[in-house]
Design an enzyme around this catalytic site. Structure first.
Site, mmCIF file in Angstrom:
data_model
loop_
_atom_site.group_PDB
_atom_site.id
_atom_site.type_symbol
_atom_site.label_atom_id
_atom_site.label_comp_id
_atom_site.label_asym_id
_atom_site.label_seq_id
_atom_site.Cartn_x
_atom_site.Cartn_y
_atom_site.Cartn_z
ATOM 1 N N SER A 52 -13.108 -2.345 23.415
ATOM 2 C CA SER A 52 -13.007 -2.696 22.008
ATOM 3 C C SER A 52 -13.851 -1.727 21.167
ATOM 4 O O SER A 52 -13.778 -0.522 21.364
ATOM 5 C CB SER A 52 -13.435 -4.154 21.795
ATOM 6 O OG SER A 52 -13.097 -4.607 20.500
ATOM 7 N N ASP A 214 -6.735 -5.361 22.061
ATOM 8 C CA ASP A 214 -8.156 -5.359 22.374
ATOM 9 C C ASP A 214 -8.421 -5.520 23.877
ATOM 10 O O ASP A 214 -7.896 -6.422 24.527
ATOM 11 C CB ASP A 214 -8.846 -6.484 21.610
ATOM 12 C CG ASP A 214 -10.340 -6.292 21.548
ATOM 13 O OD1 ASP A 214 -10.999 -6.415 22.598
ATOM 14 O OD2 ASP A 214 -10.858 -6.008 20.451
#
Length: 383
Positions: A52, A214
């Site tokens: 991320s 993500d």
């Protein structure tokens, strides 16, 4: 001129987890570690793994692996001068047009060429990455032995797997495990955009006809990439904040708002699996200690791995509340429609507040937290 030194002969790994704007905390920790080291040293982590927003920090650090202090300074400069408009469109016209386009897109036919839908448009983030991250330097640092490997993890919406895109020399082979695998590649901005695409908030990214989001979403084993890349010691900068007193939610007559639920989900995605994976590794280490050395030699895949986890000492949500007014008005109105205000229960604000004032405070927090553990960190990293 002093020759730069590298730590390529060590098997230290760095893991930077996700968390949106919370990743500024990681920069503070790295800044403190840079203070522990002499100038002109290479990065003390020849293996760097990020997920991320942590993937963005990891790639930037890998680009400056030959001079750790310079890399940290450049990271620090970017975060300390950050504005929401550098990450996502925040003016009224483009916020509204993006939302309307998403709504109209839901009425398109299946054969139409559809765009990924999301709450915010993070095109400015891609432009920022292209301007500040020189991906060509990663190969150079690997060839010059300042870096062994760097990985960026993203989640495949196509098959539900956790994919760790890694760049290294030819000695590291791809790996395949249940629901996760390592894929060698030349990293670029699209890998970072995919890894940092917070679910529903930012759009998914298409890489080789697969849609990615993500990296924390399907990451059941956050330590796995570092271990497969050869780590013996893993230094982890987490974003799991101290728990709030339980009385904060007692006797509340109202059900949790949608934003509060979304915040809880993000907290679970970004922190819960890491703690359980560390506990699993500790159990394996304890089991290995019971096995005679002769038996261990027969099973080359088994080895003891040390870890060091550094989490923030203060609650990000409380810090974010102080800087709520720094968000552009269109974004505040959008969040308000979801039930998010400066005193809301949701932690979503702490993920989206890409403002230099908030980021500076998180950097200072990370710096001070690392300084308080200086002796332990020095011992763990052999600095």
């Amino acid at each position: 001129m002093t020759n730069k030194r590298s730590y390529i002969d060590s098997n230290n790994a760095l893991i930077l987890t996700g968390g949106g704007a919370r990743a500024a905390y990681q920069v503070g920790v790295l800044s403190a570690i840079a203070k522990f080291m002499p100038r002109n040293h290479g990065v003390p982590f020849p293996i760097i793994c990020g997920t991320s927003a942590g993937a963005i920090n990891s790639a930037a650090l890998a680009c400056y692996a030959s001079c750790f202090q310079l890399g940290v300074k450049k990271l620090e400069w970017v975060w300390k001068n950050l504005e929401p408009s550098r990450i996502y469109h925040s003016d009224a016209m483009r916020v509204a047009s993006h939302l309307i386009a998403g709504i109209l897109g839901s009425f398109q036919a299946d054969y139409a060429n559809k765009s990924a839908r999301s709450l915010l448009n993070n095109t400015p983030l891609c432009e920022l990455l292209e301007s500040v991250v020189d991906f060509n330097r990663i190969d150079i640092n690997i060839k010059r032995k300042y870096l062994a490997a760097v990985s960026v993890t993203a989640s495949s919406y196509s098959n539900g797997d956790s994919i760790s895109f890694f760049q290294s020399d030819d000695t590291i082979a791809p790996w395949f495990r249940a629901k996760r695998r390592g894929e060698p590649t030349q990293l670029n901005s699209q890998h970072l955009m995919a890894s940092a695409a917070i679910p529903l908030v930012f759009p998914s990214v298409n890489i080789k006809r697969n849609h990615f989001g993500d990296g924390s979403v399907h990451q059941l084993s956050p330590l796995s990439p570092a271990i497969h890349l050869g780590a013996d010691r893993i230094f982890i900068v987490g974003v799991e904040q101290p728990k709030e007193p339980i009385h904060a939610y007692v006797n509340n007559p109202h059900p949790p708002a949608t934003a509060a639920i979304a915040g809880h989900l993000l907290d679970s995605i970004f922190s819960d699996t890491l703690q359980s994976d560390i506990e699993r590794m500790d159990r394996i280490n304890n089991t290995l200690a019971l096995i005679p050395n002769e038996k261990k030699k027969q099973h080359l895949g088994l080895k003891h791995i040390d870890s060091y986890l550094l989490n923030p000492s203060h609650n990000f949500n409380r810090i974010a509340e102080q800087y709520y007014h720094k968000l552009p008005m269109p974004i505040r109105l959008l969040l308000r429609s979801m039930g998010i205000s400066n005193d809301a229960e949701s932690s979503l604000l702490s993920y989206l507040l890409f403002d230099k004032h908030y980021c500076k405070e998180l950097i200072n927090l990370g710096f001070n937290d690392a300084l308080e553990q200086e002796n332990k960190i020095r011992q763990f990293l052999n600095i």
